[in-house]
Design a protein around this motif. Structure first.
Motif, PDB file in Angstrom:
ATOM      1  N   SER B  10       0.837  -1.203   0.000  1.00 39.45           N
ATOM      2  CA  SER B  10       0.000   0.000   0.000  1.00 39.45           C
ATOM      3  C   SER B  10       0.868   1.249   0.000  1.00 39.45           C
ATOM      4  O   SER B  10       1.917   1.293   0.624  1.00 39.45           O
ATOM      5  CB  SER B  10      -0.910   0.007   1.221  1.00 39.45           C
ATOM      6  N   SER B  11       0.465   2.271  -0.680  1.00 41.34           N
ATOM      7  CA  SER B  11       1.240   3.504  -0.783  1.00 41.34           C
ATOM      8  C   SER B  11       1.286   4.231   0.552  1.00 41.34           C
ATOM      9  O   SER B  11       2.284   4.839   0.901  1.00 41.34           O
ATOM     10  CB  SER B  11       0.664   4.402  -1.872  1.00 41.34           C
ATOM     11  N   SER B  12       0.195   4.162   1.367  1.00 44.16           N
ATOM     12  CA  SER B  12       0.194   4.849   2.666  1.00 44.16           C
ATOM     13  C   SER B  12       1.232   4.233   3.600  1.00 44.16           C
ATOM     14  O   SER B  12       1.906   4.927   4.357  1.00 44.16           O
ATOM     15  CB  SER B  12      -1.199   4.797   3.288  1.00 44.16           C
ATOM     16  N   GLY B  13       1.364   2.903   3.520  1.00 42.30           N
ATOM     17  CA  GLY B  13       2.387   2.220   4.324  1.00 42.30           C
ATOM     18  C   GLY B  13       3.775   2.656   3.938  1.00 42.30           C
ATOM     19  O   GLY B  13       4.630   2.889   4.787  1.00 42.30           O
ATOM     20  N   ASP B  14       4.016   2.785   2.627  1.00 40.72           N
ATOM     21  CA  ASP B  14       5.321   3.226   2.136  1.00 40.72           C
ATOM     22  C   ASP B  14       5.654   4.607   2.667  1.00 40.72           C
ATOM     23  O   ASP B  14       6.777   4.868   3.110  1.00 40.72           O
ATOM     24  CB  ASP B  14       5.324   3.276   0.602  1.00 40.72           C
ATOM     25  N   ILE B  15       4.722   5.473   2.621  1.00 41.44           N
ATOM     26  CA  ILE B  15       4.951   6.867   3.057  1.00 41.44           C
ATOM     27  C   ILE B  15       5.261   6.905   4.550  1.00 41.44           C
ATOM     28  O   ILE B  15       6.162   7.601   5.003  1.00 41.44           O
ATOM     29  CB  ILE B  15       3.723   7.747   2.708  1.00 41.44           C
ATOM     30  N   GLY B  16       4.498   6.116   5.322  1.00 44.15           N
ATOM     31  CA  GLY B  16       4.734   6.069   6.768  1.00 44.15           C
ATOM     32  C   GLY B  16       6.131   5.556   7.087  1.00 44.15           C
ATOM     33  O   GLY B  16       6.838   6.101   7.933  1.00 44.15           O
ATOM     34  N   PHE B  17       6.521   4.514   6.339  1.00 41.27           N
ATOM     35  CA  PHE B  17       7.859   3.940   6.553  1.00 41.27           C
ATOM     36  C   PHE B  17       8.941   4.961   6.218  1.00 41.27           C
ATOM     37  O   PHE B  17       9.905   5.150   6.965  1.00 41.27           O
ATOM     38  CB  PHE B  17       8.000   2.685   5.684  1.00 41.27           C
ATOM     39  N   PHE B  18       8.765   5.665   5.097  1.00 37.63           N
ATOM     40  CA  PHE B  18       9.734   6.678   4.674  1.00 37.63           C
ATOM     41  C   PHE B  18       9.823   7.803   5.703  1.00 37.63           C
ATOM     42  O   PHE B  18      10.911   8.312   6.014  1.00 37.63           O
ATOM     43  CB  PHE B  18       9.314   7.227   3.297  1.00 37.63           C
ATOM     44  N   GLY B  19       8.672   8.178   6.269  1.00 36.29           N
ATOM     45  CA  GLY B  19       8.651   9.217   7.303  1.00 36.29           C
ATOM     46  C   GLY B  19       9.440   8.793   8.530  1.00 36.29           C
ATOM     47  O   GLY B  19      10.225   9.574   9.091  1.00 36.29           O
ATOM     48  N   LEU B  20       9.272   7.526   8.932  1.00 33.51           N
ATOM     49  CA  LEU B  20      10.021   7.009  10.097  1.00 33.51           C
ATOM     50  C   LEU B  20      11.515   7.009   9.836  1.00 33.51           C
ATOM     51  O   LEU B  20      12.321   7.320  10.710  1.00 33.51           O
ATOM     52  CB  LEU B  20       9.543   5.597  10.428  1.00 33.51           C
ATOM     53  N   VAL B  21      11.868   6.660   8.594  1.00 29.49           N
ATOM     54  CA  VAL B  21      13.293   6.666   8.226  1.00 29.49           C
ATOM     55  C   VAL B  21      13.858   8.064   8.380  1.00 29.49           C
ATOM     56  O   VAL B  21      14.944   8.269   8.935  1.00 29.49           O
ATOM     57  CB  VAL B  21      13.485   6.150   6.778  1.00 29.49           C
ATOM     58  N   LEU B  22      13.112   9.055   7.917  1.00 28.07           N
ATOM     59  CA  LEU B  22      13.582  10.448   8.018  1.00 28.07           C
ATOM     60  C   LEU B  22      13.743  10.874   9.478  1.00 28.07           C
ATOM     61  O   LEU B  22      14.641  11.646   9.815  1.00 28.07           O
ATOM     62  CB  LEU B  22      12.610  11.388   7.293  1.00 28.07           C
ATOM     63  N   LEU B  23      12.884  10.374  10.358  1.00 25.65           N
ATOM     64  CA  LEU B  23      12.999  10.709  11.788  1.00 25.65           C
ATOM     65  C   LEU B  23      14.273  10.115  12.391  1.00 25.65           C
ATOM     66  O   LEU B  23      14.883  10.690  13.283  1.00 25.65           O
ATOM     67  CB  LEU B  23      11.769  10.204  12.551  1.00 25.65           C
ATOM     68  N   ALA B  24      14.648   8.938  11.870  1.00 23.50           N
ATOM     69  CA  ALA B  24      15.828   8.259  12.433  1.00 23.50           C
ATOM     70  C   ALA B  24      17.134   8.774  11.832  1.00 23.50           C
ATOM     71  O   ALA B  24      18.202   8.610  12.438  1.00 23.50           O
ATOM     72  CB  ALA B  24      15.706   6.757  12.194  1.00 23.50           C
ATOM     73  N   VAL B  25      17.059   9.391  10.660  1.00 21.92           N
ATOM     74  CA  VAL B  25      18.274   9.808   9.940  1.00 21.92           C
ATOM     75  C   VAL B  25      19.230  10.664  10.780  1.00 21.92           C
ATOM     76  O   VAL B  25      20.444  10.414  10.785  1.00 21.92           O
ATOM     77  CB  VAL B  25      17.899  10.523   8.615  1.00 21.92           C
ATOM     78  N   PRO B  26      18.773  11.668  11.528  1.00 21.66           N
ATOM     79  CA  PRO B  26      19.721  12.504  12.301  1.00 21.66           C
ATOM     80  C   PRO B  26      20.567  11.697  13.274  1.00 21.66           C
ATOM     81  O   PRO B  26      21.760  11.971  13.439  1.00 21.66           O
ATOM     82  CB  PRO B  26      18.813  13.483  13.047  1.00 21.66           C
ATOM     83  N   PHE B  27      19.967  10.688  13.908  1.00 19.58           N
ATOM     84  CA  PHE B  27      20.727   9.886  14.875  1.00 19.58           C
ATOM     85  C   PHE B  27      21.788   9.047  14.154  1.00 19.58           C
ATOM     86  O   PHE B  27      22.895   8.880  14.650  1.00 19.58           O
ATOM     87  CB  PHE B  27      19.781   8.988  15.670  1.00 19.58           C
ATOM     88  N   VAL B  28      21.400   8.553  12.986  1.00 19.30           N
ATOM     89  CA  VAL B  28      22.362   7.764  12.203  1.00 19.30           C
ATOM     90  C   VAL B  28      23.521   8.661  11.768  1.00 19.30           C
ATOM     91  O   VAL B  28      24.695   8.283  11.865  1.00 19.30           O
ATOM     92  CB  VAL B  28      21.669   7.128  10.975  1.00 19.30           C
ATOM     93  N   VAL B  29      23.183   9.880  11.319  1.00 20.55           N
ATOM     94  CA  VAL B  29      24.228  10.825  10.896  1.00 20.55           C
ATOM     95  C   VAL B  29      25.150  11.164  12.072  1.00 20.55           C
ATOM     96  O   VAL B  29      26.381  11.198  11.937  1.00 20.55           O
ATOM     97  CB  VAL B  29      23.600  12.108  10.299  1.00 20.55           C
ATOM     98  N   GLY B  30      24.584  11.382  13.244  1.00 27.64           N
ATOM     99  CA  GLY B  30      25.375  11.697  14.441  1.00 27.64           C
ATOM    100  C   GLY B  30      26.312  10.558  14.788  1.00 27.64           C
ATOM    101  O   GLY B  30      27.512  10.754  15.025  1.00 27.64           O
ATOM    102  N   TRP B  31      25.772   9.332  14.774  1.00 27.04           N
ATOM    103  CA  TRP B  31      26.595   8.154  15.097  1.00 27.04           C
ATOM    104  C   TRP B  31      27.723   8.002  14.084  1.00 27.04           C
ATOM    105  O   TRP B  31      28.873   7.775  14.443  1.00 27.04           O
ATOM    106  CB  TRP B  31      25.687   6.914  15.085  1.00 27.04           C
ATOM    107  N   TRP B  32      27.390   8.176  12.808  1.00 32.52           N
ATOM    108  CA  TRP B  32      28.392   8.015  11.743  1.00 32.52           C
ATOM    109  C   TRP B  32      29.476   9.089  11.863  1.00 32.52           C
ATOM    110  O   TRP B  32      30.660   8.814  11.693  1.00 32.52           O
ATOM    111  CB  TRP B  32      27.694   8.103  10.383  1.00 32.52           C
ATOM    112  N   THR B  33      29.067  10.325  12.172  1.00 39.95           N
ATOM    113  CA  THR B  33      30.037  11.423  12.305  1.00 39.95           C
ATOM    114  C   THR B  33      31.034  11.118  13.407  1.00 39.95           C
ATOM    115  O   THR B  33      32.253  11.217  13.212  1.00 39.95           O
ATOM    116  CB  THR B  33      29.304  12.746  12.639  1.00 39.95           C
TER     117      THR B  33
END
Lengths: 405, 137
Positions: B10-33
């Motif tokens: 479902s497209s709504s599921g995809d969007i929700g998943f992508f949104g969650l990924v964006l929320l997690a991205v800053p922490f991943v960037v911080g850890w990687w840095t």
């Protein structure tokens, strides 16, 4: 690597397992064969020695040529070692030499160096043959990188790592303080047979199945019993023979930096002659063959595993080795001094613990590696900033997408 | 590596998943840095790569590949417990034996001539039986 068969080790001693590299010379003057002066030094970065008095030049003996090291690995049986790798039987490091020039007695601390200048007549006294405390190796690989070059390389390495370096380190950093050190190592050749047994899988089908809103990919495979047996002839594996240096623990020391400078071109090692040392200090070996055998065997096993990887390509889902067996039919050991330009910095933590950071240069090929103490407050600050900046972009975007969805 | 691919039709599921990924991205960037900068300064992962840099010649390779069974409907891309891709990871059973004595010595021992066998019992001269002692003698 060459592998001619049937070559006998040269100069085998009465005990066939020992290759005698003793010089038979008395300690004291190690003088010019032409004029007798002790002012002997290396000629530039070459393997030649030159007399500072009459300018006579001669070249040290390459151990590889003299003793056939590297040849006949397939014929090695049992443990063979050069006399410099014999067990350490004395803990005494101070040796008193009688100067042949003036008769005075000069003490040499063999834990640090193998030469001393007579304080009365200025002639140089040397340890010229093996001694039972392990201070004199079979061979030496002399420096090929000059001090100026090493300083430049260390400066460049640290210069690229200034921003997050500890403030005190930046203030106190003086690459001119670099020291020339010969560190003790052993080289070992191995004649081994390895046998590995495990399971390997070959993928036969890949398909995706829908489960309502989600889908899962599945793999079908054929499972095989896999056995590989082969001989491996290992040439010049290098192993630390100093207990301090071989203790690699990233939480307590930065010995991995020195370790990472390996390998060296040990094929070019010459028979030990203290005239090669020059102004460099030398660290004494304090480990015997028995102390490092286990480590050598583990590394042989790892090399055998690495050596068979190219033969497993048909198992595209990989192999799970369950049994590793290795027979070490024979090994050949030698001790060697390897050259390192070393810059060290002691970082004292708030708890009083001291961590010594090294920036080191391989004295042969100039490879540089180091550990620079970090200003953690600055590092955390930048990490926090990167996190916040990314969040400033990603979170509104994510929220907007979720709301829109 | 687990290669299970999860997704939503479902497209709504995809969007929700992508949104969650964006929320997690800053922490991943911080850890990687933090991790990459720390590694660049301290180089704790650097070591002697002896398994790649030491000269080693392989010979007399023998192979046995015997079909065992089928293993279908696996969710992982790799065999369970794969360790051929990390030569430092030891197998469950690892044995190293070192020959202390030169093999030549063994060969010499094996090359000795067989000792002459003892004559067969049957070939021996039969011993004369002792004369039975008189009872009471």
């Amino acid at each position: 690597m060459t592998e001619p068969a049937g070559r006998e080790p040269a100069e085998a001693s009465a005990d066939d397992s020992v290759i005698n590299t003793s010089t038979g010379r008395a300690h004291g003057h190690d003088d010019c064969p032409k004029c007798g002066s002790t002012e002997v030094s290396r000629k530039g970065e070459t393997l030649s020695l030159i007399c500072g008095f009459c300018r006579y030049e001669w070249v040290g003996t390459r151990l590889e040529d003299a003793h056939g090291l590297g040849d006949g690995i397939g014929d090695l049986a049992g443990r063979t070692f050069m006399s410099g790798a014999a067990d350490i039987t004395s803990a005494e490091t101070l040796i008193t030499l009688k100067c042949q020039g003036c008769g005075s007695e000069v003490v040499v601390d063999t834990g640090r160096t193998l030469e001393a200048r007579c304080h009365w007549c200025r002639s140089i006294l040397s340890i010229n043959d093996k001694i039972p405390n392990g201070a004199v190796p079979d061979g030496i690989v002399p420096f090929a990188i000059s001090k100026e070059d090493a300083i430049a390389r260390i400066g460049q390495f640290a210069g690229k790592r200034k921003f997050f370096a500890l403030k005190r380190f930046r203030a106190e950093f003086k690459p001119d303080n670099v020291l020339a050190v010969y560190l003790p190592y052993m080289t070992v050749d191995g004649n081994v047979t390895a046998r590995f047994h495990g399971k390997g899988e070959v993928q036969t089908r890949r398909y995706t199945v829908q489960h309502g809103k989600t889908s899962t990919t599945y793999y079908d495979a054929d499972v095989y019993d896999v056995v590989r047996e082969f001989d491996l002839h290992i040439d010049d594996l290098i192993i630390e023979s100093s207990a301090t240096r071989s203790n690699i623990d990233n939480r307590a020391n930065t010995n991995n930096i020195i370790n990472s400078l390996l390998p060296y071109d040990v094929k070019n090692m010459v028979a030990f002659d203290s005239n090669y040392l020059g102004d460099a200090t030398a660290e004494k070996r304090d480990l015997n063959i028995d102390d490092v055998t286990r480590k050598a065997h583990v590394q042989f096993l790892t090399m055998a595993r690495e050596g068979i990887r190219d033969d497993l390509m048909q198992y595209d889902r990989g192999v799970r080795w369950t049994h590793e067996d290795m027979d070490v039919h024979g090994s050949r050991w030698a001790t060697v001094f390897l050259p390192v330009w070393l810059y060290s910095y002691a970082e004292k933590s708030d708890t009083g613990q001291v961590m010594v950071h090294y920036i080191a240069v391989n004295g042969r090929n100039g490879n540089v590696m180091g550990s620079v103490p970090i200003n953690k407050a600055r590092l955390w600050g930048v990490t926090f900033l990167a996190t916040v900046l990314t969040a400033a972009v990603a979170w509104p975007l994510g929220a907007a997408i979720m709301v829109a969805g | 590596m687990d290669a299970v691919i999860l997704g939503s039709s479902s497209s709504s599921g995809d969007i929700g998943f992508f949104g969650l990924v964006l929320l997690a991205v800053p922490f991943v960037v911080g850890w990687w840095t933090y991790r990459s900068l720390y590694r660049r300064y301290r180089n704790q992962d650097q070591r002697y790569r002896y398994e790649y840099t030491t000269a080693a010649v392989r010979s007399r390779l023998q192979r046995w590949d015997t079909f065992d069974r089928k293993n279908n409907r696996q969710r992982n891309r790799d065999i369970h417990g794969r360790n051929d891709d990390d030569s430092h990871e030891r197998a469950d059973h690892a044995t190293v034996r070192e020959a202390q004595a030169p093999r030549v010595a063994q060969e010499e021992r094996l090359a000795q001539e067989a000792r002459e066998a003892e004559p067969a019992r049957e070939a021996q001269e039969p011993r004369a039986a002792d004369t039975p002692r008189e009872p009471g003698a």
